[in-house]
Design a protein around this motif. Structure first.
Motif, PDB file in Angstrom:
ATOM      1  N   ILE A  52     -89.328  30.408  18.556  1.00  0.00           N
ATOM      2  CA  ILE A  52     -90.013  30.569  17.268  1.00  0.00           C
ATOM      3  C   ILE A  52     -91.242  29.671  17.179  1.00  0.00           C
ATOM      4  O   ILE A  52     -92.300  30.090  16.705  1.00  0.00           O
ATOM      5  N   SER A  53     -91.126  28.432  17.649  1.00  0.00           N
ATOM      6  CA  SER A  53     -92.279  27.519  17.565  1.00  0.00           C
ATOM      7  C   SER A  53     -93.441  28.045  18.413  1.00  0.00           C
ATOM      8  O   SER A  53     -94.604  28.016  17.980  1.00  0.00           O
ATOM      9  N   ILE A  54     -93.113  28.546  19.597  1.00  0.00           N
ATOM     10  CA  ILE A  54     -94.156  29.081  20.483  1.00  0.00           C
ATOM     11  C   ILE A  54     -94.813  30.311  19.857  1.00  0.00           C
ATOM     12  O   ILE A  54     -96.032  30.470  19.886  1.00  0.00           O
ATOM     13  N   LYS A  55     -93.991  31.152  19.244  1.00  0.00           N
ATOM     14  CA  LYS A  55     -94.518  32.374  18.622  1.00  0.00           C
ATOM     15  C   LYS A  55     -95.257  32.096  17.313  1.00  0.00           C
ATOM     16  O   LYS A  55     -96.184  32.821  16.958  1.00  0.00           O
ATOM     17  N   LYS A  56     -94.874  31.063  16.606  1.00  0.00           N
ATOM     18  CA  LYS A  56     -95.648  30.703  15.398  1.00  0.00           C
ATOM     19  C   LYS A  56     -97.038  30.231  15.800  1.00  0.00           C
ATOM     20  O   LYS A  56     -98.030  30.546  15.120  1.00  0.00           O
ATOM     21  N   ALA A  57     -97.123  29.471  16.884  1.00  0.00           N
ATOM     22  CA  ALA A  57     -98.437  29.025  17.354  1.00  0.00           C
ATOM     23  C   ALA A  57     -99.271  30.244  17.764  1.00  0.00           C
ATOM     24  O   ALA A  57    -100.446  30.364  17.398  1.00  0.00           O
ATOM     25  N   PHE A  58     -98.658  31.161  18.505  1.00  0.00           N
ATOM     26  CA  PHE A  58     -99.372  32.378  18.910  1.00  0.00           C
ATOM     27  C   PHE A  58     -99.867  33.146  17.691  1.00  0.00           C
ATOM     28  O   PHE A  58    -101.028  33.557  17.611  1.00  0.00           O
ATOM     29  N   THR A  59     -98.976  33.319  16.721  1.00  0.00           N
ATOM     30  CA  THR A  59     -99.302  34.113  15.540  1.00  0.00           C
ATOM     31  C   THR A  59    -100.446  33.496  14.740  1.00  0.00           C
ATOM     32  O   THR A  59    -101.361  34.207  14.290  1.00  0.00           O
ATOM     33  N   ALA A  60    -100.394  32.174  14.553  1.00  0.00           N
ATOM     34  CA  ALA A  60    -101.425  31.503  13.743  1.00  0.00           C
ATOM     35  C   ALA A  60    -102.801  31.655  14.389  1.00  0.00           C
ATOM     36  O   ALA A  60    -103.820  31.738  13.702  1.00  0.00           O
ATOM     37  N   ALA A  62    -103.426  34.210  16.635  1.00  0.00           N
ATOM     38  CA  ALA A  62    -103.653  35.653  16.797  1.00  0.00           C
ATOM     39  C   ALA A  62    -104.375  36.247  15.596  1.00  0.00           C
ATOM     40  O   ALA A  62    -105.170  37.180  15.727  1.00  0.00           O
ATOM     41  N   PHE A  63    -104.084  35.686  14.412  1.00  0.00           N
ATOM     42  CA  PHE A  63    -104.707  36.209  13.192  1.00  0.00           C
ATOM     43  C   PHE A  63    -105.496  35.134  12.436  1.00  0.00           C
ATOM     44  O   PHE A  63    -105.909  35.357  11.295  1.00  0.00           O
ATOM     45  N   ASP A  69     -99.169  31.778   4.971  1.00  0.00           N
ATOM     46  CA  ASP A  69     -99.994  32.767   4.271  1.00  0.00           C
ATOM     47  C   ASP A  69     -99.689  34.186   4.746  1.00  0.00           C
ATOM     48  O   ASP A  69     -99.645  35.126   3.955  1.00  0.00           O
ATOM     49  N   LEU A  70     -99.461  34.311   6.056  1.00  0.00           N
ATOM     50  CA  LEU A  70     -99.145  35.638   6.579  1.00  0.00           C
ATOM     51  C   LEU A  70     -97.841  36.156   5.984  1.00  0.00           C
ATOM     52  O   LEU A  70     -97.691  37.362   5.728  1.00  0.00           O
ATOM     53  N   ALA A  71     -96.914  35.243   5.739  1.00  0.00           N
ATOM     54  CA  ALA A  71     -95.615  35.618   5.166  1.00  0.00           C
ATOM     55  C   ALA A  71     -95.806  36.361   3.846  1.00  0.00           C
ATOM     56  O   ALA A  71     -95.168  37.393   3.592  1.00  0.00           O
ATOM     57  N   THR A  72     -96.699  35.835   3.026  1.00  0.00           N
ATOM     58  CA  THR A  72     -96.946  36.434   1.713  1.00  0.00           C
ATOM     59  C   THR A  72     -97.377  37.889   1.839  1.00  0.00           C
ATOM     60  O   THR A  72     -96.961  38.755   1.065  1.00  0.00           O
ATOM     61  N   VAL A  98     -99.853  26.889  12.125  1.00  0.00           N
ATOM     62  CA  VAL A  98    -101.102  26.476  11.475  1.00  0.00           C
ATOM     63  C   VAL A  98    -102.239  26.490  12.504  1.00  0.00           C
ATOM     64  O   VAL A  98    -102.096  25.932  13.594  1.00  0.00           O
ATOM     65  N   PRO A  99    -103.370  27.123  12.159  1.00  0.00           N
ATOM     66  CA  PRO A  99    -104.508  27.156  13.085  1.00  0.00           C
ATOM     67  C   PRO A  99    -105.092  25.760  13.314  1.00  0.00           C
ATOM     68  O   PRO A  99    -105.025  24.887  12.433  1.00  0.00           O
ATOM     69  N   LEU A 100    -105.664  25.558  14.491  1.00  0.00           N
ATOM     70  CA  LEU A 100    -106.401  24.335  14.802  1.00  0.00           C
ATOM     71  C   LEU A 100    -107.880  24.707  14.768  1.00  0.00           C
ATOM     72  O   LEU A 100    -108.303  25.636  15.465  1.00  0.00           O
ATOM     73  N   LYS A 101    -108.644  23.986  13.959  1.00  0.00           N
ATOM     74  CA  LYS A 101    -110.057  24.327  13.784  1.00  0.00           C
ATOM     75  C   LYS A 101    -110.986  23.240  14.312  1.00  0.00           C
ATOM     76  O   LYS A 101    -110.701  22.045  14.208  1.00  0.00           O
TER      77      LYS A 101
END
Lengths: 131, 131, 131, 131
Positions: A52-60, A62-63, A69-72, A98-101
């Protein structure tokens, strides 16, 4: 670019935050390509949260959005409901990614899993702020 | 038990070895259950090797064997030919996965991917020796 | 029909044989539909062999053949080379799967994994003979 | 550690409970790593529940929670909605998975499938209590 040093700095800050709140976590960092740079599982953290942690990083990344926020927008009736079925099951739609900017541009992401959604998000934010 | 500290010690030793031979690597450590404890991708290491390093660690623990040895037995005509089709694609049958032993018992494994089979195995061995 | 009692009798005989040869095994029994009836992992048996034992049982019933015999025909150049890519990765093409017959008709199978091909086949045969 | 003897004790107790309520079940036990130790399918139990029982056991250990409790938090709007898309489809979010605890620490789990959610949970609890 997210170097291994960058990823380690993010992970260290997130790990410290996880220790403060007393909840062992899985913490992962992805680069601009959404690919894993580094991952740690703190002692006693859930084994189901590795993925899940790896996929949350990918998802954040990816979009270019927090998974909170995506959950909403991914709830039944929402404009992105069903998005979790895309990308071969790599999309996580609950808080902790969370994205890294850099200069306002997303160039990677951190994903955290191991506690409540509120805890996961707080630990991920601590990691992102150290970036 | 393979703690996060153990995994970091293994990864540090493997990373140092990879730097010595001048080949950036993905390095992963799994615990007794085959589950990931930590992973790093060194700068410039292949992104296709993220998955391979994690799966080499899983494989070395899954069968308590180096993937170099498993490779020998998994060739056409070998007693384990076809094993790569098991475990939902998580079995890697080329060098780079090495079991981690404590008092002669396998309690985890390290997986390395990023160079030639000889390089991957050498880096994994350096990690295992630090355990 | 392979009842749970039948499966337990097969497993008990196979487990006894595994103890005799001193190699801990995973032992699985499938019914006429190829579906799992029962499975055991003996203490210290390989975790990578859980899946393999179940799939060997499926394979032996799926084609009414021992996986040892199927192996011969599934090598490069053989008439069934490539069969391991079918059935969503459920086909195992190395020794350890043996059909269970009643009045000459295959109505199930036993799958064993945890040692060499020779050991796996011997343990599976012990199970099949108890059926 | 969950030995095969432990798993058999859990399964026997769960099977007895299933017989009492007159509903054939699939019963599976996983160890600390989430890996299967033993599984049985009672005569006439659903074949679709083989996979579910094994995955409920994995899930209960993966997050150290009953799948009944996880279900509550995985509904639309819940903090873990979408978790069923993680771990390559191995996460079950309905009742029947219960952690096995030793001295307050989760070291395995039992998963049951074959009846209603209430029945599955009751049978799993009977198994967990025998641990």
């Amino acid at each position: 670019m997210v170097t291994l040093n960058d990823a380690r700095r993010v992970i260290d800050a997130a790990e410290k935050k996880a220790q403060e709140i007393g909840q062992p976590m899985n913490i992962a960092v992805a680069d601009a390509g959404g690919n894993l740079v580094a991952h740690i599982r703190m002692d006693e953290a859930w084994i189901g949260s590795i993925d899940i942690s790896i996929k949350k990083a990918f998802t954040a990344r990816a979009f270019d959005i927090t998974t909170e926020d995506l959950a909403t927008q991914s709830q039944p009736g929402g404009q992105f409901f069903g998005i979790h079925a895309s990308n071969d099951g790599r999309i996580m739609i609950f808080a902790g990614g969370v994205p890294l900017k850099l200069d306002g541009k997303v160039i990677g992401a951190v994903g955290v899993s191991g506690g409540s959604g509120v805890q996961d998000h707080a630990v991920a934010m601590a990691g992102a702020e150290a970036f």
